[in-house]
Design a protein around this motif. Structure first.
Motif, PDB file in Angstrom:
ATOM      1  N   HIS A  10      50.618  82.839  17.559  1.00  0.00           N
ATOM      2  CA  HIS A  10      51.248  83.560  16.446  1.00  0.00           C
ATOM      3  C   HIS A  10      52.417  84.413  16.922  1.00  0.00           C
ATOM      4  O   HIS A  10      53.273  84.794  16.129  1.00  0.00           O
ATOM      5  CB  HIS A  10      50.223  84.449  15.735  1.00  0.00           C
ATOM      6  CG  HIS A  10      49.293  83.668  14.852  1.00  0.00           C
ATOM      7  ND1 HIS A  10      49.473  83.545  13.499  1.00  0.00           N
ATOM      8  CD2 HIS A  10      48.172  82.954  15.142  1.00  0.00           C
ATOM      9  CE1 HIS A  10      48.507  82.800  12.978  1.00  0.00           C
ATOM     10  NE2 HIS A  10      47.704  82.432  13.959  1.00  0.00           N
ATOM     11  N   TYR A  11      52.434  84.741  18.203  1.00  0.00           N
ATOM     12  CA  TYR A  11      53.519  85.527  18.788  1.00  0.00           C
ATOM     13  C   TYR A  11      53.654  85.093  20.240  1.00  0.00           C
ATOM     14  O   TYR A  11      52.744  84.488  20.802  1.00  0.00           O
ATOM     15  CB  TYR A  11      53.229  87.027  18.692  1.00  0.00           C
ATOM     16  CG  TYR A  11      51.771  87.378  18.810  1.00  0.00           C
ATOM     17  CD1 TYR A  11      51.116  87.348  20.043  1.00  0.00           C
ATOM     18  CD2 TYR A  11      51.030  87.706  17.673  1.00  0.00           C
ATOM     19  CE1 TYR A  11      49.785  87.646  20.143  1.00  0.00           C
ATOM     20  CE2 TYR A  11      49.686  87.999  17.771  1.00  0.00           C
ATOM     21  CZ  TYR A  11      49.062  87.979  19.000  1.00  0.00           C
ATOM     22  OH  TYR A  11      47.723  88.250  19.094  1.00  0.00           O
ATOM     23  N   TYR A  21      53.502  78.413   5.536  1.00  0.00           N
ATOM     24  CA  TYR A  21      52.129  78.626   6.022  1.00  0.00           C
ATOM     25  C   TYR A  21      51.334  79.452   5.023  1.00  0.00           C
ATOM     26  O   TYR A  21      50.179  79.115   4.693  1.00  0.00           O
ATOM     27  CB  TYR A  21      52.168  79.326   7.386  1.00  0.00           C
ATOM     28  CG  TYR A  21      50.804  79.530   8.014  1.00  0.00           C
ATOM     29  CD1 TYR A  21      50.262  78.565   8.853  1.00  0.00           C
ATOM     30  CD2 TYR A  21      50.064  80.686   7.757  1.00  0.00           C
ATOM     31  CE1 TYR A  21      49.008  78.738   9.429  1.00  0.00           C
ATOM     32  CE2 TYR A  21      48.815  80.872   8.332  1.00  0.00           C
ATOM     33  CZ  TYR A  21      48.285  79.899   9.160  1.00  0.00           C
ATOM     34  OH  TYR A  21      47.045  80.070   9.720  1.00  0.00           O
ATOM     35  N   CYS A  53      47.526  74.461  12.585  1.00  0.00           N
ATOM     36  CA  CYS A  53      48.759  74.370  13.377  1.00  0.00           C
ATOM     37  C   CYS A  53      49.260  72.933  13.474  1.00  0.00           C
ATOM     38  O   CYS A  53      50.475  72.687  13.552  1.00  0.00           O
ATOM     39  CB  CYS A  53      48.545  74.965  14.766  1.00  0.00           C
ATOM     40  SG  CYS A  53      47.177  74.241  15.694  1.00  0.00           S
ATOM     41  N   TYR A  76      54.529  79.866  11.465  1.00  0.00           N
ATOM     42  CA  TYR A  76      53.801  80.846  10.654  1.00  0.00           C
ATOM     43  C   TYR A  76      54.813  81.632   9.819  1.00  0.00           C
ATOM     44  O   TYR A  76      55.441  82.556  10.317  1.00  0.00           O
ATOM     45  CB  TYR A  76      52.997  81.781  11.553  1.00  0.00           C
ATOM     46  CG  TYR A  76      52.035  81.043  12.451  1.00  0.00           C
ATOM     47  CD1 TYR A  76      50.869  80.479  11.938  1.00  0.00           C
ATOM     48  CD2 TYR A  76      52.294  80.885  13.813  1.00  0.00           C
ATOM     49  CE1 TYR A  76      49.996  79.783  12.749  1.00  0.00           C
ATOM     50  CE2 TYR A  76      51.424  80.191  14.628  1.00  0.00           C
ATOM     51  CZ  TYR A  76      50.273  79.641  14.095  1.00  0.00           C
ATOM     52  OH  TYR A  76      49.413  78.948  14.891  1.00  0.00           O
TER      53      TYR A  76
END
Length: 372
Positions: free
Chosen positions: A300-301, A197, A177, A193
């Motif tokens: 990621h979310y 990525y 990251c 992402y």
């Protein structure tokens, strides 16, 4: 029968005595997380899985705790990867903001039997110094692998190593990251992402496929980590079993009495998987936990501090039991104490994992107790 009642009362009083002293270390809710009721019926909130800039989170330690306070979190665990370096300061900051911070660390481990990853969260280690060697070793290996990935990326994109390291100053380790954040700064991608990525970190076709696909070589074997956690007096919980499909591993560890709990309430688990985890926990008397697994900008979310609570309120509070010894005269007295502890467990006054041993004429018991 009278002697049994006396010893039952003695142990119960002992647990109650330590409750107030270790209150700030207490882990609330029916499963070490989620919600539990105050005496006046007000829900208490606990988020027991959160990351900061000390590993792969984007918010600093104080800012993370301040946000937990703003959300109304009562009990909070900072579970940075393979480091306990912020634990003491986190507790002090928690007291300043009115949040009970629970010392914790998330270990990355390797399940050699199945060839898969497994994450273990250690809560409340009584002797954290025993974990320092493992943390240092894993972080050094992570640092080496992270630098290897960064150098490959620098060959493809004309950015500086310093632009990556500015995001890794807290952890001292370069995570994927951090590299992506630097690439975003220079306009090579607008997504943390996404396509770039995958081009870099896909374990099969990515530029850093070798480093990504072999990262488990840096991880210690799970059984070693569990033994080390228990030798340090910590509570070992299998984190997000759904992420790495650790269900079979959990049942194996639970049957052998090597794990203390499982993280049930995590965004990765479906309702069906949560039911399966709850069934395993019930069958083996495990603690069940939950938390947001907050990473800030690096999630990621979208996920905020304070999500994934235990859905049902607890009828009490959980307390990490301390190790204690009772001086006994003979084997008959040892048997009576063991019987008394078993009686407490049957009455649900002691729950979780209990380890008992006789040492000469002393009887020692450790475990996780329920506040009386």
């Amino acid at each position: 029968m009278r002697i049994r009642r006396v010893f039952t009362k003695t142990v119960a009083l002992y647990l109650k005595k330590w409750y107030n002293y270790f209150k700030y270390r207490a882990v609330f809710t029916a499963s070490l997380s989620g919600r539990t009721k105050r005496k006046k019926g007000i829900d208490m909130k606990a988020d027991l899985h959160c990351h900061t800039t000390m590993s792969d989170g984007s918010l600093g330690l104080e800012e993370t705790i301040a946000q937990a306070k703003r959300y109304g979190i009562d009990y909070f665990a900072i579970t940075d990867h393979d480091t306990l370096s912020s634990s003491s300061r986190a507790v002090v900051l928690g007291q300043r903001y009115g949040v009970n911070v629970i010392p914790a660390v998330e270990f990355s481990t390797y399940d050699s039997k199945r060839g898969s990853k497994a994450h273990i969260i250690c809560y409340n280690p009584e002797k954290p110094n025993r974990l320092e060697g493992l943390c240092l070793r894993t972080c050094e290996l992570r640092k080496k692998r992270g630098k290897q990935m960064a150098m490959k990326v620098l060959e493809k994109y004309p950015i500086t190593l310093e632009s990556i390291l500015r995001y890794a100053t807290g952890s001292k380790v370069i995570f994927k990251c951090h590299i992506m954040h630097a690439l975003m700064d220079y306009g090579y991608t607008t997504d943390l992402y996404g396509k770039v990525y995958d081009e870099l970190f896909n374990p099969v076709t990515g530029l850093c496929a070798e480093e990504v696909s072999t990262d488990m070589q840096d991880y210690p074997e799970i059984h070693f980590v569990l033994e080390l956690i228990h030798s340090a007096g910590g509570i070992a919980v299998l984190a997000h079993p759904a992420v790495f499909d650790n269900f079979e591993l959990l049942e194996e560890l639970a049957s052998a009495g090597k794990i203390d709990g499982a993280e049930v309430w995590h965004q990765s688990a479906t309702e069906e998987q949560r039911e399966r985890l709850l069934k395993i926990a019930e069958d083996h008397n495990l603690i069940t936990t939950g938390g947001s697994d907050f990473h800030g900008f690096y999630n990621h979310y979208p996920i905020a501090i304070g999500t994934n609570y235990t859905p049902d309120a607890s009828d009490g509070t959980l307390l990490k039991g301390e190790s204690f010894c009772l001086k006994l005269d003979n084997d008959d007295m040892v048997a009576k104490v063991s019987s008394a502890l078993k009686h407490l467990a049957e009455e649900n006054k002691i729950i979780g994992k209990r380890k008992e041993k006789k040492n000469g004429n002393r009887y020692q018991t450790t475990g996780i107790g329920k506040a009386l």
